[in-house]
Design a protein around this motif. Sequence first.
Motif, PDB file in Angstrom:
ATOM      1  N   ALA A  60       0.843  -1.199   0.000  1.00 20.80           N
ATOM      2  CA  ALA A  60       0.000   0.000   0.000  1.00 20.80           C
ATOM      3  C   ALA A  60       0.873   1.242   0.000  1.00 20.80           C
ATOM      4  CB  ALA A  60      -0.904  -0.010   1.234  1.00 20.80           C
ATOM      5  N   GLY A  61       0.262   2.340  -0.417  1.00 19.72           N
ATOM      6  CA  GLY A  61       0.966   3.618  -0.365  1.00 19.72           C
ATOM      7  C   GLY A  61       0.718   4.272   0.992  1.00 19.72           C
TER       8      GLY A  61
ATOM      9  N   PHE B 261      -2.972   5.029  -9.851  1.00 18.66           N
ATOM     10  CA  PHE B 261      -2.660   5.455  -8.499  1.00 18.66           C
ATOM     11  C   PHE B 261      -3.483   6.705  -8.211  1.00 18.66           C
ATOM     12  CE2 PHE B 261       1.428   3.169  -9.430  1.00 18.66           C
ATOM     13  CZ  PHE B 261       1.305   2.213  -8.440  1.00 18.66           C
ATOM     14  N   GLU B 262      -3.540   7.093  -6.958  1.00 18.82           N
ATOM     15  CA  GLU B 262      -4.342   8.242  -6.547  1.00 18.82           C
ATOM     16  C   GLU B 262      -3.685   9.543  -7.018  1.00 18.82           C
ATOM     17  OE1 GLU B 262      -2.986   5.952  -4.412  1.00 18.82           O
ATOM     18  OE2 GLU B 262      -4.786   4.696  -4.538  1.00 18.82           O
TER      19      GLU B 262
ATOM     20  N   VAL C 228      -3.152   3.763   1.505  1.00 19.63           N
ATOM     21  CA  VAL C 228      -4.107   3.641   0.401  1.00 19.63           C
ATOM     22  C   VAL C 228      -3.728   2.458  -0.487  1.00 19.63           C
ATOM     23  CG1 VAL C 228      -4.768   6.076   0.361  1.00 19.63           C
ATOM     24  CG2 VAL C 228      -2.786   5.350  -0.976  1.00 19.63           C
ATOM     25  N   GLY C 229      -4.747   1.757  -0.954  1.00 24.26           N
ATOM     26  CA  GLY C 229      -4.483   0.580  -1.779  1.00 24.26           C
ATOM     27  C   GLY C 229      -5.683   0.200  -2.618  1.00 24.26           C
ATOM     28  N   MET C 230      -5.556  -0.952  -3.304  1.00 18.09           N
ATOM     29  CA  MET C 230      -6.565  -1.362  -4.285  1.00 18.09           C
ATOM     30  C   MET C 230      -7.161  -2.730  -3.960  1.00 18.09           C
ATOM     31  SD  MET C 230      -4.391  -0.247  -7.659  1.00 18.09           S
ATOM     32  CE  MET C 230      -3.426   1.279  -7.670  1.00 18.09           C
TER      33      MET C 230
ATOM     34  N   SER D 247       4.785   0.262   0.561  1.00 15.30           N
ATOM     35  CA  SER D 247       5.796   0.089  -0.484  1.00 15.30           C
ATOM     36  C   SER D 247       6.295   1.425  -1.018  1.00 15.30           C
ATOM     37  CB  SER D 247       5.221  -0.741  -1.631  1.00 15.30           C
ATOM     38  OG  SER D 247       4.027  -0.153  -2.085  1.00 15.30           O
ATOM     39  N   ASN D 248       5.568   2.491  -0.700  1.00 11.09           N
ATOM     40  CA  ASN D 248       5.932   3.823  -1.223  1.00 11.09           C
ATOM     41  C   ASN D 248       5.170   4.876  -0.447  1.00 11.09           C
ATOM     42  OD1 ASN D 248       3.710   2.394  -3.035  1.00 11.09           O
ATOM     43  ND2 ASN D 248       3.258   4.594  -2.983  1.00 11.09           N
TER      44      ASN D 248
ATOM     45  N   ALA E 294       2.610   7.720  -0.626  1.00 16.42           N
ATOM     46  CA  ALA E 294       1.535   7.897  -1.598  1.00 16.42           C
ATOM     47  C   ALA E 294       1.758   9.181  -2.405  1.00 16.42           C
ATOM     48  CB  ALA E 294       0.190   7.926  -0.888  1.00 16.42           C
TER      49      ALA E 294
ATOM     50  N   VAL F  86       6.924  -0.102  -6.321  1.00 13.98           N
ATOM     51  CA  VAL F  86       6.135  -0.889  -5.370  1.00 13.98           C
ATOM     52  C   VAL F  86       6.756  -2.279  -5.213  1.00 13.98           C
ATOM     53  CG1 VAL F  86       3.873  -2.005  -5.041  1.00 13.98           C
ATOM     54  CG2 VAL F  86       3.991   0.362  -5.884  1.00 13.98           C
TER      55      VAL F  86
HETATM   56  N1  HPA Z   1      -1.690   3.506  -4.068  1.00 14.08           N
HETATM   57  C1  HPA Z   1      -2.536   2.485  -4.267  1.00 14.08           C
HETATM   58  N2  HPA Z   1      -2.169   1.220  -4.230  1.00 14.08           N
HETATM   59  C2  HPA Z   1      -0.878   0.955  -3.967  1.00 14.08           C
HETATM   60  C3  HPA Z   1       0.054   1.975  -3.750  1.00 14.08           C
HETATM   61  C4  HPA Z   1      -0.370   3.328  -3.799  1.00 14.08           C
HETATM   62  O1  HPA Z   1       0.400   4.282  -3.619  1.00 14.08           O
HETATM   63  N3  HPA Z   1       1.253   1.356  -3.521  1.00 14.08           N
HETATM   64  C5  HPA Z   1       1.019   0.033  -3.590  1.00 14.08           C
HETATM   65  N4  HPA Z   1      -0.260  -0.231  -3.866  1.00 14.08           N
END
Ligand code: HPA
Length: 278
Positions: free
Chosen positions: A116-117, A194-195, A211-213, A236-237, A239, A252
């Motif tokens: 997720a971010g 991504f957002e 934030v994620g999917m 992983s990063n 956002a 990611v």
């Molecule tokens: N946003 C949404 N999903 C993600 C992100 C993100 O920054 N990094 C990894 N999955």
Amino acid sequence: MMNKEYEKLKKAYDCIREKTDFVPDVALILGSGLGALADEIQSEAIVDYKEIEGFPQSTVQGHKGRFVFGHIGDVKVVIMQGRVHYYEGYAMTDVVMPTRLMGMMGAKVLFLTNAAGGSNPDFNAGDFMLIRDQIMSFVPNPLIGPNIDELGTRFPDMSDLYSAQLRSIIRETAEGLGIDLKEGVYVQFTGPSFETPTEVRMASMLGGDAVGMSTAVEAVAGHHMGMQVCGISCISNKAAGLSETPLTHAEVQETADRVAPFFRELVKASIREIGKNL
Ligand code: HPA
């Protein structure tokens, strides 16, 4: 008349039962970059998604898509190696079909993981976040449609969605391993884009930390049918808008790969501890 969705689940369930009678205690869903955990355990059975009638098939070429059955310590687990995302174009009921199948197989605990971010500015790439709660309001609720009474009630309570007991076990496990564990709220968006920086700011203003999917809809479907739910995000990063560089899937993946060994240790040790309390 039987609910159509439940009929579909029963057919898929019967396909699985033709291949294995394994009854798991814990269902584990592995997020991006974390799939290797399933290769580390001695599997007792494997069922490819493509062998299951009515199962949503991944559109991503070369993606592993299968249930792996085996043990982590003494705990019987079913692992989803490869999950189903809403952005691939499936109905939300299909997205949560695998979660429901694992519940039908007997899993009492649903252990969710993802990449997720970080929308919390204090989070950095490589951090781990225990999910305390979630916001699912930006994606369709997976329980929309005729209620499947065989699974759960029409209006399920969500006040203890991420089990306080499981969270405390995971927190203690992380501490024992000397792994720093953040804690926060997961916000699901549809993806696949991504957002925008403003969406990330919105998520943060609403109380979201990551934030994620994925994940949030699985948590709701699992809780609906009575599974105890817990989850950990690998940040992983930072956002969008919180880092200098544009986001890429490669970034990611790279971060997830770098910290995956620690993540796997945390998940496996947590499951061993959870098993003692089942
Ligand atoms: N946003 C949404 N999903 C993600 C992100 C993100 O920054 N990094 C990894 N999955």
